[in-house]
Motif scaffolding. Structure first.
Motif, PDB file in Angstrom:
ATOM      1  N   ASP A   1      42.013  14.565  49.773  1.00  0.00           N
ATOM      2  CA  ASP A   1      41.144  13.398  49.778  1.00  0.00           C
ATOM      3  C   ASP A   1      40.121  13.541  50.894  1.00  0.00           C
ATOM      4  N   GLY A   2      39.039  12.777  50.781  1.00  0.00           N
ATOM      5  CA  GLY A   2      38.000  12.854  51.802  1.00  0.00           C
ATOM      6  C   GLY A   2      37.215  11.565  51.878  1.00  0.00           C
ATOM      7  N   VAL A   3      36.050  11.653  52.510  1.00  0.00           N
ATOM      8  CA  VAL A   3      35.206  10.484  52.691  1.00  0.00           C
ATOM      9  C   VAL A   3      33.738  10.902  52.579  1.00  0.00           C
ATOM     10  N   PHE A   4      32.925  10.019  51.996  1.00  0.00           N
ATOM     11  CA  PHE A   4      31.481  10.189  51.925  1.00  0.00           C
ATOM     12  C   PHE A   4      30.866   9.174  52.879  1.00  0.00           C
ATOM     13  N   ILE A   5      30.031   9.651  53.810  1.00  0.00           N
ATOM     14  CA  ILE A   5      29.385   8.756  54.770  1.00  0.00           C
ATOM     15  C   ILE A   5      27.879   9.004  54.687  1.00  0.00           C
ATOM     16  N   LEU A   6      27.118   7.914  54.556  1.00  0.00           N
ATOM     17  CA  LEU A   6      25.656   7.982  54.501  1.00  0.00           C
ATOM     18  C   LEU A   6      25.101   7.382  55.783  1.00  0.00           C
TER      19      LEU A   6
ATOM     20  N   ASN B   1      35.516   6.282  50.107  1.00  0.00           N
ATOM     21  CA  ASN B   1      36.607   7.250  50.031  1.00  0.00           C
ATOM     22  C   ASN B   1      36.436   8.117  48.795  1.00  0.00           C
ATOM     23  N   LEU B   2      36.770   9.394  48.921  1.00  0.00           N
ATOM     24  CA  LEU B   2      36.741  10.339  47.811  1.00  0.00           C
ATOM     25  C   LEU B   2      38.165  10.827  47.575  1.00  0.00           C
ATOM     26  N   TYR B   3      38.558  10.848  46.319  1.00  0.00           N
ATOM     27  CA  TYR B   3      39.927  11.229  45.992  1.00  0.00           C
ATOM     28  C   TYR B   3      39.927  12.549  45.231  1.00  0.00           C
ATOM     29  N   GLY B   4      40.847  13.425  45.577  1.00  0.00           N
ATOM     30  CA  GLY B   4      40.914  14.749  44.973  1.00  0.00           C
ATOM     31  C   GLY B   4      41.194  14.742  43.483  1.00  0.00           C
ATOM     32  N   THR B   5      41.691  13.629  42.963  1.00  0.00           N
ATOM     33  CA  THR B   5      41.982  13.556  41.533  1.00  0.00           C
ATOM     34  C   THR B   5      40.733  13.252  40.712  1.00  0.00           C
ATOM     35  N   PHE B   6      39.626  12.870  41.357  1.00  0.00           N
ATOM     36  CA  PHE B   6      38.370  12.614  40.665  1.00  0.00           C
ATOM     37  C   PHE B   6      37.363  13.701  41.024  1.00  0.00           C
TER      38      PHE B   6
ATOM     39  N   TYR C   1      23.861  12.675  54.735  1.00  0.00           N
ATOM     40  CA  TYR C   1      25.233  12.381  54.340  1.00  0.00           C
ATOM     41  C   TYR C   1      26.187  13.419  54.900  1.00  0.00           C
ATOM     42  N   LYS C   2      27.429  12.999  54.981  1.00  0.00           N
ATOM     43  CA  LYS C   2      28.520  13.873  55.397  1.00  0.00           C
ATOM     44  C   LYS C   2      29.653  13.654  54.414  1.00  0.00           C
ATOM     45  N   VAL C   3      30.173  14.733  53.873  1.00  0.00           N
ATOM     46  CA  VAL C   3      31.362  14.678  53.035  1.00  0.00           C
ATOM     47  C   VAL C   3      32.431  15.448  53.788  1.00  0.00           C
ATOM     48  N   ALA C   4      33.499  14.754  54.146  1.00  0.00           N
ATOM     49  CA  ALA C   4      34.532  15.379  54.974  1.00  0.00           C
ATOM     50  C   ALA C   4      35.898  15.238  54.316  1.00  0.00           C
ATOM     51  N   LEU C   5      36.647  16.317  54.372  1.00  0.00           N
ATOM     52  CA  LEU C   5      38.051  16.253  53.963  1.00  0.00           C
ATOM     53  C   LEU C   5      38.853  15.671  55.111  1.00  0.00           C
ATOM     54  N   ASN C   6      39.985  15.083  54.809  1.00  0.00           N
ATOM     55  CA  ASN C   6      40.819  14.490  55.848  1.00  0.00           C
ATOM     56  C   ASN C   6      41.339  15.529  56.835  1.00  0.00           C
ATOM     57  N   GLU C   7      41.338  16.803  56.447  1.00  0.00           N
ATOM     58  CA  GLU C   7      41.827  17.861  57.347  1.00  0.00           C
ATOM     59  C   GLU C   7      40.745  18.353  58.301  1.00  0.00           C
ATOM     60  N   GLY C   8      39.524  17.820  58.200  1.00  0.00           N
ATOM     61  CA  GLY C   8      38.491  18.153  59.170  1.00  0.00           C
ATOM     62  C   GLY C   8      37.314  18.955  58.645  1.00  0.00           C
TER      63      GLY C   8
END
Length: 133
Positions: free
Chosen positions: A75-80, A92-97, A114-121
């Motif tokens: 999972d991750g996150v999209f930030i504008l 929030n971005l989910y790996g299942t989508f 924008y920044k798209v980041a996975l929860n692992e960094g």
């Protein structure tokens, strides 16, 4: 080859005080992962990290779609961010989508980052242009 090269050691004078070749800093140190001063990141790293992000349409009017291909079950996150670096949208971005629709109502025309980041960094960066009629 070998003796036929006619090598003569110390055959010329180096004009310096210590009579050696100057030492230069190691410019190929690479990035220091996790450092707050790390400025050696780019969008090119996105493909290397398997974070394939697409924004369309770009330029956008009232909405745009973020498509992404995360590693399985990540999972991750999209930030504008606006031009001043202020966070204006977080989703929030989910790996299942594989895609997310972002509505930009209330935002003015301009260039947004924008920044798209996975929860692992791991993260990917880019720009979106918003055009309001």
């Amino acid at each position: 080859l070998g003796i036929n090269c006619n090598v003569v050691q110390n055959s010329f004078y180096l004009a310096s005080r210590n009579f050696t070749v100057p030492t230069y800093p190691n410019y190929q140190l690479g990035r220091l992962i996790g450092s707050p001063c790390d400025t050696l990141t780019s969008v090119i790293e996105t493909a290397e990290l398997n974070l394939q992000i697409r924004i369309f349409p770009n330029p956008a009017i009232n909405q745009f779609t973020v498509t992404y291909d995360f590693p399985t079950n990540k999972d991750g996150v999209f930030i504008l961010y606006d031009a001043f670096g202020k966070e204006v949208i977080r989703k929030n971005l989910y790996g299942t989508f594989t895609s997310l629709l972002i509505r930009t109502g209330g935002l003015s025309s301009g260039v947004y980052h924008y920044k798209v980041a996975l929860n692992e960094g791991r993260a990917a960066f880019g720009k979106v242009v918003l055009v309001k009629p």
